[in-house]
Design a protein around this motif. Structure first.
Motif, PDB file in Angstrom:
ATOM      1  N   TRP A  73       0.808  -1.209   0.000  1.00  0.00           N
ATOM      2  CA  TRP A  73       0.000   0.000   0.000  1.00  0.00           C
ATOM      3  C   TRP A  73       0.849   1.270   0.000  1.00  0.00           C
ATOM      4  N   LEU A  74       1.973   1.267   0.729  1.00  0.00           N
ATOM      5  CA  LEU A  74       2.749   2.489   0.917  1.00  0.00           C
ATOM      6  C   LEU A  74       3.926   2.627  -0.036  1.00  0.00           C
ATOM      7  N   ALA A  75       4.397   1.547  -0.622  1.00  0.00           N
ATOM      8  CA  ALA A  75       5.576   1.638  -1.485  1.00  0.00           C
ATOM      9  C   ALA A  75       5.256   2.422  -2.748  1.00  0.00           C
ATOM     10  N   PRO A  76       6.177   3.273  -3.202  1.00  0.00           N
ATOM     11  CA  PRO A  76       5.940   4.024  -4.448  1.00  0.00           C
ATOM     12  C   PRO A  76       5.956   3.099  -5.657  1.00  0.00           C
ATOM     13  N   ARG A  77       5.224   3.460  -6.658  1.00  0.00           N
ATOM     14  CA  ARG A  77       5.115   2.651  -7.871  1.00  0.00           C
ATOM     15  C   ARG A  77       6.134   3.110  -8.921  1.00  0.00           C
ATOM     16  N   ILE A  78       6.500   2.198  -9.796  1.00  0.00           N
ATOM     17  CA  ILE A  78       7.406   2.490 -10.897  1.00  0.00           C
ATOM     18  C   ILE A  78       6.586   2.408 -12.183  1.00  0.00           C
ATOM     19  N   PRO A  79       6.286   3.535 -12.835  1.00  0.00           N
ATOM     20  CA  PRO A  79       5.455   3.490 -14.047  1.00  0.00           C
ATOM     21  C   PRO A  79       6.247   2.998 -15.260  1.00  0.00           C
ATOM     22  N   LEU A  80       5.620   2.113 -16.021  1.00  0.00           N
ATOM     23  CA  LEU A  80       6.195   1.590 -17.256  1.00  0.00           C
ATOM     24  C   LEU A  80       5.263   1.901 -18.414  1.00  0.00           C
ATOM     25  N   VAL A  81       5.830   1.875 -19.627  1.00  0.00           N
ATOM     26  CA  VAL A  81       5.052   2.126 -20.828  1.00  0.00           C
ATOM     27  C   VAL A  81       5.646   1.302 -21.970  1.00  0.00           C
ATOM     28  N   ALA A  86       9.144  -2.649 -27.112  1.00  0.00           N
ATOM     29  CA  ALA A  86       9.859  -2.836 -25.848  1.00  0.00           C
ATOM     30  C   ALA A  86       9.080  -2.130 -24.743  1.00  0.00           C
ATOM     31  N   VAL A  87       9.420  -2.509 -23.518  1.00  0.00           N
ATOM     32  CA  VAL A  87       8.820  -1.881 -22.336  1.00  0.00           C
ATOM     33  C   VAL A  87       9.854  -0.952 -21.732  1.00  0.00           C
ATOM     34  N   LEU A  88       9.479   0.306 -21.541  1.00  0.00           N
ATOM     35  CA  LEU A  88      10.404   1.334 -21.086  1.00  0.00           C
ATOM     36  C   LEU A  88       9.896   1.970 -19.796  1.00  0.00           C
ATOM     37  N   LEU A  89      10.838   2.593 -19.081  1.00  0.00           N
ATOM     38  CA  LEU A  89      10.474   3.384 -17.910  1.00  0.00           C
ATOM     39  C   LEU A  89       9.869   4.704 -18.378  1.00  0.00           C
ATOM     40  N   LYS A  90       8.746   5.050 -17.792  1.00  0.00           N
ATOM     41  CA  LYS A  90       8.135   6.315 -18.161  1.00  0.00           C
ATOM     42  C   LYS A  90       8.910   7.484 -17.583  1.00  0.00           C
ATOM     43  N   GLU A  91       9.459   7.300 -16.370  1.00  0.00           N
ATOM     44  CA  GLU A  91      10.271   8.336 -15.729  1.00  0.00           C
ATOM     45  C   GLU A  91      11.667   7.750 -15.542  1.00  0.00           C
ATOM     46  N   THR A  92      12.594   8.173 -16.366  1.00  0.00           N
ATOM     47  CA  THR A  92      13.937   7.602 -16.334  1.00  0.00           C
ATOM     48  C   THR A  92      14.697   7.959 -15.067  1.00  0.00           C
ATOM     49  N   GLU A  93      14.358   9.039 -14.411  1.00  0.00           N
ATOM     50  CA  GLU A  93      15.048   9.462 -13.196  1.00  0.00           C
ATOM     51  C   GLU A  93      14.224   9.182 -11.946  1.00  0.00           C
ATOM     52  N   GLY A  94      13.286   8.290 -12.056  1.00  0.00           N
ATOM     53  CA  GLY A  94      12.463   7.971 -10.898  1.00  0.00           C
ATOM     54  C   GLY A  94      13.240   7.187  -9.850  1.00  0.00           C
ATOM     55  N   GLU A  95      12.822   7.308  -8.593  1.00  0.00           N
ATOM     56  CA  GLU A  95      13.459   6.614  -7.466  1.00  0.00           C
ATOM     57  C   GLU A  95      12.485   5.634  -6.817  1.00  0.00           C
ATOM     58  N   LEU A 151       3.493 -11.061  -4.259  1.00  0.00           N
ATOM     59  CA  LEU A 151       2.448 -11.890  -4.863  1.00  0.00           C
ATOM     60  C   LEU A 151       1.162 -11.110  -5.119  1.00  0.00           C
ATOM     61  N   LEU A 152       0.801 -10.233  -4.200  1.00  0.00           N
ATOM     62  CA  LEU A 152      -0.434  -9.463  -4.367  1.00  0.00           C
ATOM     63  C   LEU A 152      -0.238  -8.190  -5.171  1.00  0.00           C
ATOM     64  N   GLY A 153       0.995  -7.849  -5.483  1.00  0.00           N
ATOM     65  CA  GLY A 153       1.253  -6.647  -6.263  1.00  0.00           C
ATOM     66  C   GLY A 153       1.065  -6.867  -7.756  1.00  0.00           C
ATOM     67  N   PRO A 154       1.538  -5.923  -8.550  1.00  0.00           N
ATOM     68  CA  PRO A 154       1.425  -6.067 -10.010  1.00  0.00           C
ATOM     69  C   PRO A 154       2.124  -7.333 -10.498  1.00  0.00           C
ATOM     70  N   THR A 155       1.654  -7.846 -11.611  1.00  0.00           N
ATOM     71  CA  THR A 155       2.181  -9.089 -12.148  1.00  0.00           C
ATOM     72  C   THR A 155       3.638  -8.949 -12.550  1.00  0.00           C
ATOM     73  N   HIS A 156       4.370 -10.052 -12.487  1.00  0.00           N
ATOM     74  CA  HIS A 156       5.777 -10.053 -12.863  1.00  0.00           C
ATOM     75  C   HIS A 156       5.970 -10.357 -14.349  1.00  0.00           C
ATOM     76  N   ASP A 157       4.936 -10.736 -15.041  1.00  0.00           N
ATOM     77  CA  ASP A 157       5.034 -10.961 -16.489  1.00  0.00           C
ATOM     78  C   ASP A 157       4.794  -9.623 -17.185  1.00  0.00           C
ATOM     79  N   VAL A 158       5.858  -8.829 -17.245  1.00  0.00           N
ATOM     80  CA  VAL A 158       5.735  -7.451 -17.747  1.00  0.00           C
ATOM     81  C   VAL A 158       5.382  -7.448 -19.231  1.00  0.00           C
ATOM     82  N   VAL A 159       5.950  -8.351 -20.021  1.00  0.00           N
ATOM     83  CA  VAL A 159       5.700  -8.351 -21.463  1.00  0.00           C
ATOM     84  C   VAL A 159       4.235  -8.661 -21.758  1.00  0.00           C
TER      85      VAL A 159
END
Length: 233
Positions: A73-81, A86-95, A151-159
């Motif tokens: 619930w509290l961890a920040p998310r990493i947006p992908l697009v 290919a799958v890329l980071l939406k924010e290249t300088e994200g932490e 396990l309850l977070g976003p899926t690990h099959d990113v492709v």
């Protein structure tokens, strides 16, 4: 003239028992105070210690599921697009990755402190089994929290997820723990807090007080020291 000759001329007359030089004395000297009191020390209950340690381990490890839910619930998310190829980071300088690990560490510190305080309040007698159960329970709780969050977070099959949402659509990367040393934060924090509480609030053992009339405690024999000045002294 007859003389009164004792029956045993060569045996001195023995004083009556309990007399001035008789043994045991008329008023026996009380014994030294015992460290354990009147009762003799009993053998440790190994089965009871193992049972207490197992109960502490389970009680500490189960809240790890709550740790995983709070981390999710509290961890920040990493947006992908996805751009179609290919799958890329939406924010290249994200932490977001560092933030996820930091959130897990802070939650583990809090859970370690709370679990140590609860265990100390419920098991004030302490013991090796309680300490071992607290440490292993904290480690198992961290593993449960890590597994629950991933396990309850976003899926690990990113492709497959990128193909499902379509090109140009933002989605969240899977929740991961990159610094596996964070799994040790809970047990280490629990050990520090439990040790501090024990040092501050644990009852001290009373020191032996020698009452008047008791014989002095046995002293060590004097240490032999050779004379100074060489062999001729």
């Amino acid at each position: 003239m007859p003389h009164d000759v004792p029956d045993h001329p060569h045996r001195p007359q023995q004083p009556a028992p309990g007399g001035p030089t008789g043994w045991p004395p008329r008023h026996p000297v009380p014994p030294y105070p015992s460290v354990y009191g009147e009762a003799e020390p009993t053998a440790p209950d190994v089965a009871g210690e193992v049972r207490r340690g197992a109960l502490v381990l389970l009680a500490v490890a189960v809240p790890g599921i709550l740790l995983g839910l709070l981390w999710l619930w509290l961890a920040p998310r990493i947006p992908l697009v996805s751009d179609g190829s290919a799958v890329l980071l939406k924010e290249t300088e994200g932490e977001g990755a560092v933030g996820a690990d930091g959130t897990f560490v802070l939650l583990a510190v809090a859970f370690g402190a709370v679990s140590a305080a609860v265990v100390y309040l419920l098991r004030r007698e302490g013991g090796v089994s309680v300490v071992v159960g607290l440490a292993l329970g904290g480690l198992l709780g961290s593993v449960l929290g890590w597994g629950t969050g991933t396990l309850l977070g976003p899926t690990h099959d990113v492709v497959a997820h990128a193909k499902e949402v379509g090109e140009g659509v933002t989605f969240d990367a899977p929740l991961e723990l990159r610094a596996f040393g964070a799994l040790l934060v809970w047990p280490v924090a629990a050990m520090f807090v439990h040790l501090a509480l024990t040092a501050l609030f644990a009852p001290r053992e009373p020191e032996a007080v020698w009452e008047p009339g008791l014989p002095a405690p046995p002293q060590a024999p004097p240490r032999y020291e050779p004379p100074q000045g060489g062999p001729g002294a």
